[in-house]
Scaffold this motif. Structure first.
Motif, PDB file in Angstrom:
ATOM      1  N   LEU A 186       0.815  -1.219   0.000  1.00  0.00           N
ATOM      2  CA  LEU A 186       0.000   0.000   0.000  1.00  0.00           C
ATOM      3  C   LEU A 186       0.847   1.267   0.000  1.00  0.00           C
ATOM      4  CD1 LEU A 186      -3.012  -0.449   2.469  1.00  0.00           C
ATOM      5  CD2 LEU A 186      -3.124   0.155   0.045  1.00  0.00           C
ATOM      6  N   THR A 187       2.105   1.152   0.445  1.00  0.00           N
ATOM      7  CA  THR A 187       2.935   2.341   0.628  1.00  0.00           C
ATOM      8  C   THR A 187       3.545   2.856  -0.670  1.00  0.00           C
ATOM      9  OG1 THR A 187       4.959   1.051   1.057  1.00  0.00           O
ATOM     10  CG2 THR A 187       3.531   1.562   2.947  1.00  0.00           C
ATOM     11  N   SER A 188       3.420   2.091  -1.747  1.00  0.00           N
ATOM     12  CA  SER A 188       4.043   2.500  -3.011  1.00  0.00           C
ATOM     13  C   SER A 188       3.048   2.448  -4.163  1.00  0.00           C
ATOM     14  CB  SER A 188       5.229   1.584  -3.327  1.00  0.00           C
ATOM     15  OG  SER A 188       5.683   1.781  -4.660  1.00  0.00           O
ATOM     16  N   PRO A 189       3.008   3.496  -4.997  1.00  0.00           N
ATOM     17  CA  PRO A 189       2.120   3.487  -6.170  1.00  0.00           C
ATOM     18  C   PRO A 189       2.433   2.342  -7.121  1.00  0.00           C
ATOM     19  CG  PRO A 189       2.980   5.699  -5.739  1.00  0.00           C
ATOM     20  CD  PRO A 189       3.752   4.770  -4.867  1.00  0.00           C
ATOM     21  N   LEU A 190       3.689   1.875  -7.110  1.00  0.00           N
ATOM     22  CA  LEU A 190       4.098   0.806  -8.022  1.00  0.00           C
ATOM     23  C   LEU A 190       3.560  -0.559  -7.606  1.00  0.00           C
ATOM     24  CD1 LEU A 190       7.841   1.803  -8.598  1.00  0.00           C
ATOM     25  CD2 LEU A 190       5.924   2.125 -10.172  1.00  0.00           C
ATOM     26  N   THR A 191       3.274  -0.722  -6.329  1.00  0.00           N
ATOM     27  CA  THR A 191       2.822  -2.030  -5.833  1.00  0.00           C
ATOM     28  C   THR A 191       1.381  -2.016  -5.315  1.00  0.00           C
ATOM     29  OG1 THR A 191       3.836  -1.491  -3.702  1.00  0.00           O
ATOM     30  CG2 THR A 191       5.145  -2.813  -5.225  1.00  0.00           C
ATOM     31  N   LYS A 192       0.797  -0.834  -5.228  1.00  0.00           N
ATOM     32  CA  LYS A 192      -0.541  -0.715  -4.652  1.00  0.00           C
ATOM     33  C   LYS A 192      -1.584  -1.536  -5.434  1.00  0.00           C
ATOM     34  CE  LYS A 192      -3.841   2.733  -2.975  1.00  0.00           C
ATOM     35  NZ  LYS A 192      -4.163   4.181  -2.868  1.00  0.00           N
ATOM     36  N   TYR A 193      -1.374  -1.686  -6.730  1.00  0.00           N
ATOM     37  CA  TYR A 193      -2.329  -2.413  -7.570  1.00  0.00           C
ATOM     38  C   TYR A 193      -2.480  -3.871  -7.145  1.00  0.00           C
ATOM     39  CZ  TYR A 193       1.442  -4.935  -9.882  1.00  0.00           C
ATOM     40  OH  TYR A 193       2.508  -5.772 -10.132  1.00  0.00           O
ATOM     41  N   SER A 194      -1.440  -4.438  -6.518  1.00  0.00           N
ATOM     42  CA  SER A 194      -1.452  -5.863  -6.171  1.00  0.00           C
ATOM     43  C   SER A 194      -2.121  -6.145  -4.832  1.00  0.00           C
ATOM     44  CB  SER A 194      -0.020  -6.408  -6.146  1.00  0.00           C
ATOM     45  OG  SER A 194       0.755  -5.716  -5.190  1.00  0.00           O
ATOM     46  N   VAL A 195      -2.463  -5.093  -4.081  1.00  0.00           N
ATOM     47  CA  VAL A 195      -3.008  -5.260  -2.734  1.00  0.00           C
ATOM     48  C   VAL A 195      -4.290  -6.083  -2.732  1.00  0.00           C
ATOM     49  CG1 VAL A 195      -4.123  -3.998  -0.860  1.00  0.00           C
ATOM     50  CG2 VAL A 195      -1.927  -3.231  -1.703  1.00  0.00           C
ATOM     51  N   LYS A 196      -5.168  -5.830  -3.699  1.00  0.00           N
ATOM     52  CA  LYS A 196      -6.468  -6.521  -3.725  1.00  0.00           C
ATOM     53  C   LYS A 196      -6.304  -8.038  -3.837  1.00  0.00           C
ATOM     54  CE  LYS A 196      -6.835  -5.598  -8.703  1.00  0.00           C
ATOM     55  NZ  LYS A 196      -7.589  -4.875  -9.767  1.00  0.00           N
ATOM     56  N   GLU A 197      -5.243  -8.484  -4.514  1.00  0.00           N
ATOM     57  CA  GLU A 197      -4.982  -9.926  -4.644  1.00  0.00           C
ATOM     58  C   GLU A 197      -4.570 -10.522  -3.298  1.00  0.00           C
ATOM     59  OE1 GLU A 197      -4.023 -13.814  -6.051  1.00  0.00           O
ATOM     60  OE2 GLU A 197      -5.309 -12.227  -6.859  1.00  0.00           O
ATOM     61  N   TYR A 198      -3.704  -9.830  -2.581  1.00  0.00           N
ATOM     62  CA  TYR A 198      -3.249 -10.329  -1.279  1.00  0.00           C
ATOM     63  C   TYR A 198      -4.409 -10.352  -0.281  1.00  0.00           C
ATOM     64  CZ  TYR A 198       1.234  -9.114  -3.411  1.00  0.00           C
ATOM     65  OH  TYR A 198       2.301  -9.008  -4.272  1.00  0.00           O
ATOM     66  N   TRP A 199      -5.242  -9.345  -0.329  1.00  0.00           N
ATOM     67  CA  TRP A 199      -6.376  -9.294   0.586  1.00  0.00           C
ATOM     68  C   TRP A 199      -7.399 -10.394   0.283  1.00  0.00           C
ATOM     69  CZ3 TRP A 199      -6.909  -3.241   0.513  1.00  0.00           C
ATOM     70  CH2 TRP A 199      -6.040  -2.705   1.481  1.00  0.00           C
TER      71      TRP A 199
END
Length: 289
Positions: A186-199
């Motif tokens: 969540l802390t980086s715009p480059l990785t924020k897109y992947s958060v929904k998959e982990y959740w």
């Protein structure tokens, strides 16, 4: 391989290592010279594809390097031994890597220790050699990468540890690891897109462990951490799974899985978790609790 160059060099190395120190040479010099010969033998055996002999020669080199107080060279020798052993003897490779890590940690190089621990994890994970040890090594490597601020690599290790935790049925640890990875992402715009998959994976593991209260709480927490999450396909799918399980509605659960799969193909990991949950639903008509 009788009469090979490796055998000749090994014999010379053994002779040098067992020799007495002369008037004009030091003990350190003896061990350095023996180490160089063991190293040459290890490389000669590599050329011949004699991987076990190569590994043993490099290990003997490492022992000599330690006696000569050449710690950095000893690390390299143990690592070379591990690389040779990997071809034929995974257990010996792991042991050599553990020896490498001891020296690396003594030198305070946690990044290099993490690299070697990750190698151990990969050896254990390969062909399912020891999934529990693979999981623990991935998590340990992740912790060390984190200490060195190598956060992206740390989270790759945590993801692997989370996936293996679920394979082991340790869903609680999987939930914790996926949540940790998501929080950092969540802390980086480059990785924020992947958060929904982990959740989504965290919620699925909560369901798989039969804790629908935790699953619902996670959904609420995740929605507060990222206000866009509830509108994603992953969040809607997760909520539908929780609702179906609360109602012990196998048909609703199956329909949700089918519909999601039509748009986003389910991978093997998700399929395995969902089959586990469906079986539990079918066996317990009162629903998961």
């Amino acid at each position: 391989m009788g009469g090979s160059r490796g055998d000749d060099l090994l014999a010379k190395a053994e002779k040098k290592a067992s020799s007495s120190t002369g008037w004009f040479s030091s003990s350190s010099t003896k061990w350095e010279e023996a180490a160089d010969l063991f190293q040459q033998a290890g490389n000669a055996y590599k050329v011949d594809g004699a991987w076990a002999q190569s590994g043993k020669a490099f290990e003997k080199e490492a022992g000599c390097r330690i006696k000569a107080d050449e710690k950095n060279d000893a690390m390299n020798a143990f690592h070379n031994a591990a690389k040779s052993y990997k071809k034929v003897d995974p257990a010996a490779a792991v042991n050599a890597l553990h020896q490498t890590i001891k020296l690396v940690l003594d030198a305070g190089n946690f990044r290099q220790a993490a690299d070697r621990e990750k190698e151990i994890a990969q050896i254990y994970a390969q062909d399912g050699l020891d999934i529990a040890k693979a999981r623990d090594s991935y998590q340990r490597a992740g912790d060390w990468y984190k200490q060195e601020d190598a956060n992206a690599t740390a989270n790759q290790c945590y993801q692997n540890a989370a996936e293996l935790s679920a394979d082991l049925g340790d869903y609680q640890r999987a939930v914790q690891l996926y949540t940790t990875v998501a929080d950092w992402s969540l802390t980086s715009p480059l990785t924020k897109y992947s958060v929904k998959e982990y959740w989504l994976r965290a919620v699925m593991c909560s369901i798989a462990m039969g804790d629908l209260v935790l699953a619902q709480r996670n959904l609420n927490d995740f929605s507060q951490k990222d206000l866009t999450f509830p509108s994603t396909r992953e969040a809607k799918f997760a909520k539908e799974l929780v609702d179906a399980c609360e109602e012990a509605d196998v048909e609703r659960f199956t329909a949700a899985v089918y519909q999601y799969d039509q748009v986003t193909k389910l991978d093997n990991w998700k399929t395995k978790i969902l089959l586990h949950v469906k079986k539990a639903l079918e066996e317990d008509e009162g629903g998961l609790t």
